[in-house]
Design an enzyme around this catalytic site. Structure first.
Site, mmCIF file in Angstrom:
data_model
loop_
_atom_site.group_PDB
_atom_site.id
_atom_site.type_symbol
_atom_site.label_atom_id
_atom_site.label_comp_id
_atom_site.label_asym_id
_atom_site.label_seq_id
_atom_site.Cartn_x
_atom_site.Cartn_y
_atom_site.Cartn_z
ATOM 1 N N GLU A 281 10.282 -2.907 -1.388
ATOM 2 C CA GLU A 281 9.718 -1.668 -1.131
ATOM 3 C C GLU A 281 10.485 -1.263 0.231
ATOM 4 O OE1 GLU A 281 5.670 0.185 -0.647
ATOM 5 O OE2 GLU A 281 5.625 -0.835 -2.795
ATOM 6 N N GLU A 348 3.577 11.662 -4.157
ATOM 7 C CA GLU A 348 2.431 11.486 -5.027
ATOM 8 C C GLU A 348 1.191 12.099 -4.508
ATOM 9 O OE1 GLU A 348 2.559 7.543 -6.604
ATOM 10 O OE2 GLU A 348 4.343 7.172 -5.459
ATOM 11 N N LYS A 351 -2.089 10.072 -3.829
ATOM 12 C CA LYS A 351 -2.234 8.698 -2.793
ATOM 13 C C LYS A 351 -3.194 9.107 -1.750
ATOM 14 C CE LYS A 351 0.648 5.505 -2.094
ATOM 15 N NZ LYS A 351 1.075 4.890 -1.052
ATOM 16 N N GLU A 357 1.747 9.483 3.529
ATOM 17 C CA GLU A 357 1.520 8.718 2.254
ATOM 18 C C GLU A 357 1.922 9.506 1.165
ATOM 19 O OE1 GLU A 357 1.197 5.249 1.818
ATOM 20 O OE2 GLU A 357 0.186 4.726 3.851
#
Ligand SMILES: *[C@@H]1O[C@H](CO)[C@@H](O)[C@H](O)[C@H]1NC(C)=O
Ligand SMILES: *[C@@H]1O[C@H](CO)[C@@H](O)[C@H](O)[C@H]1NC(C)=O
Ligand SMILES: *[C@@H]1O[C@H](CO)[C@@H](O)[C@H](O)[C@H]1NC(C)=O
Length: 376
Positions: A281, A348, A351, A357
């Protein structure tokens, strides 16, 4: 005659080029994490069409989401598949549970190209899940091996770099002694199966945590912004972080072997081959939101917040530079191209945590690229 010969030569040349290109294709590849914590995201089919359209050849998926697994069949997209935290206890304690997990999520999808299984993502050793990671890895590994797939599918876990006590200079890389009980047998297991430790590598967070001492262009992987660290020249912070993990693993494997390790096949052969780390990641958020303190659970001591580094331009620069730097090795492993996964496919909106984030996506929820990014 001459024409035919030339034609033949040309065909051979083209064929050769094709082979070279297709070999090069899998080397130093960047995949994309398909995180699904949003209520406005494109469908699985639309998402897979985007992977195809933009030449994204690898995917990381955090749990065995059946529609995605079905959709991946026949696409040739190489998959890194995760396991849900709440399954770790059973998988650690019951070999049969691991066999069933592998049957349901791997063997029942014969046309999916599985490459890695991540047993636990960023598990805090001191959390309730910590003690289950190694035994779950062992049971999943046995199940994969029994199914005859150990050669194709690597079983590992994905760590956060805050397990390191020292990361700079990279040669001095060392895990915290407080997590030794956790990481040491994992590293020994990975040595025995010759599988890299998966690492979530975030120059973004390293910079955010220490902007006084880290040059932003070094963190953004910009060409010509290298530094000399401990006498070794480093092109970029990504290499430096990965090498710190590699050095920390080396330190564990060079130390007196633990009781279990003495009996391992690898040790009997006299080996201490360090499998090193591999990126699972990475990424750069394109938007912050006020001066939210770094969450304590991120493990950082400095509460600097998500300031002006979170821009679309910085995210574009970072991820484009990433495409280039994976084609070569790090100073500790020169000539060995890297593999990594950009976090994430989409912004997203569900999240939790600070605003940044929710803005790591390379695509907007409507499927438009947030900025130009060329996968190669
Ligand atoms: C896998 O692909 C083959 C060949 O296309 C096909 O015959 C088979 O039904 C597929 N299996 C599954 C489970 O999708
Ligand atoms: C971190 O490294 C320092 C310096 O070597 C050492 O004194 C300290 O005990 C280490 N802490 C942990 C948690 O490993
Ligand atoms: C960061 O590195 C770049 C490239 O080497 C250099 O031009 C720039 O001056 C550096 N910035 C700081 C604040 O040192």
């Amino acid at each position: 005659m001459a024409t035919t010969a030339n034609h033949f030569t040309l065909t051979l040349l083209l064929f050769g080029l094709l082979i070279v290109t297709s070999l090069d294709f899998t080397v130093g590849q960047v995949g994309v994490c398909f995180g699904r914590l949003g209520n406005n995201l494109p469908s699985v089919q639309r998402t897979l069409a985007l992977y195809k359209k933009y030449n994204i050849r690898r995917m990381r998926l955090y749990d065995p989401h059946p529609p995605t697994l079905r959709g991946l069949a026949g696409t040739g997209i190489r998959l890194m598949l995760g396991i849900r935290d709440d399954e770790l206890r059973d998988l650690a304690n019951c070999p049969d549970a691991a066999t069933a997990w592998v049957r349901t999520n791997i063997l029942q999808h014969p046309n999916v190209t599985f490459r890695h299984i991540t047993v636990g993502n960023e598990i805090d050793p001191d959390s309730e899940f910590g003690p289950f990671v190694l035994p779950a890895m062992q049971n999943i590994y046995r199940a994969v091996r029994t199914a005859g797939r150990a050669g194709q599918i690597k079983v590992s876990t994905s760590i956060r770099t805050d397990l390191l006590n020292t990361s700079y200079p990279p040669q001095a890389g060392e895990f915290k002694c407080s997590v030794n009980w956790y990481i040491r047998p994992i590293v020994e297991f990975l040595r025995d199966t010759q599988t890299p430790l998966l690492v979530n590598v975030y120059p973004y967070f390293a910079y955010m945590n220490d902007p006084q001492n880290i040059n932003l262009s070094f963190a953004l992987l910009q060409p010509n912004s290298g530094v000399v660290a401990g006498g070794v020249y480093y092109d970029n912070l990504y290499y430096a972080i990965l090498d710190a993990v590699d050095a920390a693993m080396e330190r564990i494997l060079a130390a007196v072997p633990s009781l279990f390790s003495v009996f391992s096949e690898e040790m009997k052969k006299g080996g201490s081959r360090n499998p090193g780390g591999k990126g699972s990641e990475t990424g750069w958020s394109s938007k912050g939101g006020g001066n939210t303190p770094m969450a304590a659970d991120m493990g950082y001591t400095t509460a600097l917040g998500d300031g002006p580094i979170n821009t679309v331009e910085n995210a574009r620069i970072y991820n484009n530079n990433l495409m280039r730097i994976v084609k070569s090795g790090t100073p500790r492993r020169p000539g060995r191209p890297l593999e990594t996964y950009i976090f994430a496919m989409y912004d997203e909106n569900l999240k939790p945590g600070p605003a940044y984030e929710r803005h790591f996506g390379i695509f907007l929820p409507n499927g438009q690229p947030k900025y130009p990014l060329r996968f190669r």
